[in-house]
Design a protein around this motif. Sequence first.
Motif, PDB file in Angstrom:
ATOM      1  N   GLU A 215       1.000  -1.162  -0.079  1.00  0.00           N
ATOM      2  CA  GLU A 215       0.010   0.067   0.223  1.00  0.00           C
ATOM      3  C   GLU A 215       0.905   1.290  -0.100  1.00  0.00           C
ATOM      4  O   GLU A 215       1.753   1.530   0.675  1.00  0.00           O
ATOM      5  N   TYR A 219      -2.195   6.194   5.559  1.00  0.00           N
ATOM      6  CA  TYR A 219      -3.112   5.895   6.578  1.00  0.00           C
ATOM      7  C   TYR A 219      -2.792   6.627   7.632  1.00  0.00           C
ATOM      8  O   TYR A 219      -1.877   6.349   8.324  1.00  0.00           O
ATOM      9  N   ASP A 222      -1.750   4.128  10.677  1.00  0.00           N
ATOM     10  CA  ASP A 222      -0.628   3.790  10.881  1.00  0.00           C
ATOM     11  C   ASP A 222       0.160   4.629  12.022  1.00  0.00           C
ATOM     12  O   ASP A 222       0.968   4.090  12.782  1.00  0.00           O
ATOM     13  N   GLU A 295      -6.111   1.497  15.015  1.00  0.00           N
ATOM     14  CA  GLU A 295      -7.003   0.673  14.149  1.00  0.00           C
ATOM     15  C   GLU A 295      -6.596  -0.928  14.597  1.00  0.00           C
ATOM     16  O   GLU A 295      -5.587  -1.418  14.487  1.00  0.00           O
ATOM     17  N   THR A 302      -3.783  -3.304  13.235  1.00  0.00           N
ATOM     18  CA  THR A 302      -3.980  -3.594  12.077  1.00  0.00           C
ATOM     19  C   THR A 302      -3.264  -2.239  11.139  1.00  0.00           C
ATOM     20  O   THR A 302      -3.359  -1.324  11.365  1.00  0.00           O
ATOM     21  N   ARG A 304      -1.551  -0.528   7.552  1.00  0.00           N
ATOM     22  CA  ARG A 304      -2.102  -0.323   6.052  1.00  0.00           C
ATOM     23  C   ARG A 304      -0.943   0.085   5.236  1.00  0.00           C
ATOM     24  O   ARG A 304      -0.490  -0.769   4.553  1.00  0.00           O
ATOM     25  N   THR A 305      -0.335   1.048   5.688  1.00  0.00           N
ATOM     26  CA  THR A 305       0.650   1.603   4.817  1.00  0.00           C
ATOM     27  C   THR A 305       1.926   0.808   5.075  1.00  0.00           C
ATOM     28  O   THR A 305       2.655   0.699   4.220  1.00  0.00           O
ATOM     29  N   ARG A 307       1.846  -2.251   6.350  1.00  0.00           N
ATOM     30  CA  ARG A 307       1.479  -3.648   6.345  1.00  0.00           C
ATOM     31  C   ARG A 307       2.837  -4.475   5.200  1.00  0.00           C
ATOM     32  O   ARG A 307       3.163  -3.925   4.612  1.00  0.00           O
TER      33      ARG A 307
END
Length: 482
Positions: A215, A219, A222, A295, A302, A304-305, A307
């Motif tokens: 990604e 986000y 993060d 998150e 969790t 996102r960026t 991950r």
Amino acid sequence: MKLGVFVLAVVCCLLCTAEEDRYVSPALYRRPTYSLFQSTPEVVDLAVLDVQKAFQSSAVAQCPWLVYLYDDGCGHCRSTAPTLTALAQESAGPDSNVSFVVFGSLNCAEFPDECVRQDVLDVPRYVLLVPRGANGGGKDTKWLGDLEVVPLDNSEKGLTKIREQLNEKWSARVAELDWSEQKQEHCSQVASYFHEMKRQWSAEVPTEQTKFVEETKLYFADIANAFFYTMYHEVTAVKEVHGESRVALLNFLRLVKTALPHLRSDPLYEVVRSSNHISDAQWRAQVLQAAIPIEGSPQNMTWRTCRGSAWMYRGFPCGLWLLYHALSVNSDPNTSDVLLVIKEYARFFFNCRPCREHFMRFKPDKVSHPVLQLWRVHNVVNHHLAKVTEGADPLVPKVFFPSKELCPHCYKDGEAVDEDKVLSYLKQRYGRDNMLGYNDKGKKEEVEFSFFFWLLLIAVAVSVTVLYRQRKRRRFFSFKTS
């Protein structure tokens, strides 16, 4: 001394039942959620044992142990963990001369209380425990029951030579020990027992089959995850926060409060400002009460960026860089000490020791733009880590940032970088308005405020109406009576 006592306590709990062929009852175990050695049967996850129900066993404690203390959010821990894996697997082989050494590990991120209580202030760290020698050792020797804590070199160079250290320290001690082939065979069986038990667990753990796609969007979640992680785990790793460390924490929280207000650092800032001392448990409670908009859950955030292609890749180290960049971009442009604030915070609260030592070489100046200075440092780190394959995400290699794909106009003819264009790109990328989810947090707070405001207004209106009717009714009955 406390660290050794802690390790001994854990080791003594890896213990046998009344049955001669059982060293530890499987019922006393619980699987760790996150372990860098989850798929390595040769490394015992010490914290999986329910120490409240275990029985002590001198038989197990008589064996030598090499214990690795780490934090799964520490990039250097990830890069050095494969060294222990290779050593443990080699030692478990038929031709090994140290097959009787039991290898253990403890994730301080998942079990912070145990590490904090025993003064584990930085990671990664090795601890070697050996049985008591016949000579009794010197006056400075630390005795832990029948086990002795043997000092190891935990410097960055020493971590790469742990194999040599183990062989050297053990060879020097064998002559002092009443070490027989019978004891060696016994400890080899103890190690094999743990290996087999862990193989059975590994066979029961389902593997993820999801396809990984990196990604590139930024986000806000993060950044919030990284802020929560450093507050919850790294700040509490410092035994006493006072004096310079308290000032560093206070300045960092003030910076976060002004640059990224939606991270909700205000309560933490007030706690540090008004308190000279706060316990680890109290601080963790305050971090949870601050409701930092992470998150996922505190135990399973969790990303996102940041991950990675597997859970042990990227995550917090990546998120921490996002946090630092976002602070440099969104801080007051008239404030020139933003980099010094970040550096001072890292000096006291960056619990990855080698990472901290590298970051301390950074010398901010008042000539270059702070955003560009931090960008240069980040790329120096990327260049260094690009050479490190151990523990690195194979699907997300370290490259120069921003790449031509992300910012084609940042490059002049050929390979030259246009720093003015890079500065504009960084300001745009890490600006609050560009963070996916940042404004949503603000809107959510506005909606919550609006909801409670109207709820309060309705409650007041209902109360006034009820009081008015009651008063009118009393006046009516009073009139009839008269």
